[in-house]
Design an enzyme around this catalytic site. Structure first.
Site, mmCIF file in Angstrom:
data_model
loop_
_atom_site.group_PDB
_atom_site.id
_atom_site.type_symbol
_atom_site.label_atom_id
_atom_site.label_comp_id
_atom_site.label_asym_id
_atom_site.label_seq_id
_atom_site.Cartn_x
_atom_site.Cartn_y
_atom_site.Cartn_z
ATOM 1 N N HIS A 111 34.392 50.623 58.915
ATOM 2 C CA HIS A 111 33.091 50.582 58.221
ATOM 3 C C HIS A 111 32.002 50.808 59.287
ATOM 4 C CE1 HIS A 111 30.202 49.639 55.222
ATOM 5 N NE2 HIS A 111 30.425 48.348 55.012
ATOM 6 N N HIS B 119 35.756 59.534 54.194
ATOM 7 C CA HIS B 119 34.976 58.530 53.465
ATOM 8 C C HIS B 119 35.672 58.257 52.145
ATOM 9 C CE1 HIS B 119 31.580 56.531 51.542
ATOM 10 N NE2 HIS B 119 31.163 56.308 52.759
ATOM 11 N N ASP C 251 28.510 58.037 60.545
ATOM 12 C CA ASP C 251 28.736 57.478 61.871
ATOM 13 C C ASP C 251 29.067 58.525 62.924
ATOM 14 O OD1 ASP C 251 28.346 54.749 61.215
ATOM 15 O OD2 ASP C 251 30.276 54.746 60.190
#
Ligand code: CMC
Length: 430
Positions: free
Chosen positions: A268, A308, A364
């Site tokens: 995460h 994802h 990210d």
């Protein structure tokens, strides 16, 4: 027969059931009527990781994972990133509408006034080891806020919910910067009410002996945009934690601490940190093909910053961050790992392994490169994710508290352990 329904035949009994469909979903509880006998508990749905289970009805964030769409309260994130500041978007997420000038000024003023923390919080933080992980410090100090605000337990009080939302958004930036300064052994810098939310954060993080720390407007704006992009993301693991902990009705700071803990994991919010460590490990552009080969062969772990649960296309946040990187690097100097990241993306997006699994860069993948160029150590990256996400967590919590359908979150299980058996005394065991 209603057209919005599902007709199911239970082949164990030959019985047929009609189950209503609303908003593209059936109610899991409607499956309970499907039973083989009077004593049968009824059919359960089994969904590890909640990959196909909606836990709530929400009006906050919309994601179309196929098309790469992200909207807060209906507004495309691209427009919000271009045209609003972080606190304006925060207001939108919490209150549901864009603020008027007066509403925004009031909101910003309230949050600014709540950036101060009790002196005892400072003393509490001083107790951490000198090299304590800043995310661990943030989890603990946010949890400790509940002991400073005992009225936060009155979760049914709507005005108090709003007050603690403002408090949480204000204080998380201060606690994050204290955690950072603690790891460096530097004195904590108190909030400055004359600065913007992100300007104040930069000041609390980086001010040294100079009378006035000079904030780069480019960096301040970049951080604002990064914070807008990270502010909410519907029912992700940490939002689900916020709701799940909050569902037993503890004070919101306890639930917030749980959400931050959930965010810290490498699958995460900890992924931004893991991306930089991965890029450092790869080292140079020429090593990228071999690294990709090893990822595909299961020898090098996952390609961090890729893939994802919801997006099956390019994460729209990653696209904005990638575009913004050049503006930041023009001020900070480029990040030498950028070329490795670009090559990794180029090769992965031509590779059948990633294409067939629809794995694209996520938020990210590029954010860490920017944070690193701004001078943050890698273990601060998840903390920089937690600050803006506090807005989303609090909005999710408020929404849950106002939803009369929501209950204590308590899933079922499929028991696979031994059947009933009698106790065996110690001397007869083994
Ligand atoms: N690198 C290599 N293979 C991957 C990756 C990856 N990053 N992500 C998924 N796969 C493969 C996985 O091995 C599986 O392959 P197979 O079908 O052969 O077994 C397939 O793709 C499906 O993966 P999954 O684990 O079932 O998918 P998921 O929806 O549970 O995982 C994820 C989502 C984000 C946990 C995963 O993509 C991942 O681990 N990515 C790397 C960590 C990361 O970047 N996390 C940040 C997410 S975005 C920011 C946030 O919201 O926190």
């Amino acid at each position: 027969m209603a057209s919005s329904s599902l007709t199911v035949t239970d082949n164990r009994t030959g019985k047929q059931y009609e189950i209503a469909i609303k908003d593209g979903a059936i109610r899991a509880l409607d499956l309970r009527q499907v039973r083989v006998s009077e004593n049968d508990f009824g059919l359960l749905s089994y969904d590890p990781g909640f990959t196909n289970t909606a836990s709530c009805r929400s009006a906050i964030t919309f994601i179309d994972g196929e098309k790469g769409v992200l909207q807060y309260r209906g507004y495309p994130v691209e427009q919000l990133a271009e045209k609003t500041g972080f606190l304006e978007t925060a207001y939108l997420i919490v209150h549901g509408e864009l603020p008027t000038r007066a509403q925004l000024d009031h909101w910003a003023d309230e949050i600014t006034r709540h950036t101060m923390v009790h002196e005892n919080v400072k003393k509490f933080m001083e107790g951490f080891r000198h090299d304590a992980n800043p995310m661990g410090m943030l989890v603990s100090t946010v949890a400790a806020l509940s002991t400073f605000y005992p009225d936060a337990k009155n979760v049914q009080d709507q005005a108090l919910r709003q007050l603690h939302t403002v408090r949480a958004i204000g204080k998380v930036a201060t606690l994050a910067s204290f955690a950072y300064r603690h790891t460096l052994g530097y004195p904590y810098v108190y909030p400055d009410n004359d600065l913007s939310y992100t300007g104040n954060l930069l000041n609390m993080l980086f001010k040294m002996a100079e009378p006035r720390y000079k904030i780069s407007p480019v960096i301040e704006r970049a951080l604002d945009v990064l914070f807008i992009l990270h502010a909410d993301h519907e029912q992700n693991a940490s939002a689900n934690t916020m709701r799940s902990v909050g569902s037993s009705l503890p004070d919101p700071y306890s639930a917030l601490a749980g959400a931050i803990a959930s965010l810290s994991g490498p699958l995460h919010g900890g992924a931004n940190e893991a991306v930089i460590r991965m890029l450092q490990q790869i080292g140079s552009v020429d090593k990228v093909p071999d690294f990709i080969r090893r990822v595909k062969g299961g020898e090098a772990g996952r390609l961090m910053g890729f893939g994802h649960r919801v997006y099956r296309s390019y994460d729209p946040r990653a696209r904005i961050i990638k575009q913004m990187a050049d503006q930041v690097f023009a001020v900070t100097g480029t990040n030498p790992l950028l070329d490795v990241a670009l090559e990794l993306e180029r090769i992965a997006l031509q590779d059948d392994y990633f294409l067939s699994r629809r794995l694209y860069p996520n938020v990210d993948f590029y954010s860490g490169l920017i944070y690193q160029a701004m001078g943050f150590p890698v273990d601060m990256f998840p903390v920089l994710f937690a600050i803006p996400r506090t807005v989303g967590w609090m909005a999710q919590w408020i929404e849950m508290m106002q939803d009369s359908e929501q209950k204590l979150m308590r899933p079922r299980q499929i028991y696979i352990g031994p059947p009933r058996r009698d106790f065996v005394p110690m001397e007869k065991r083994g």
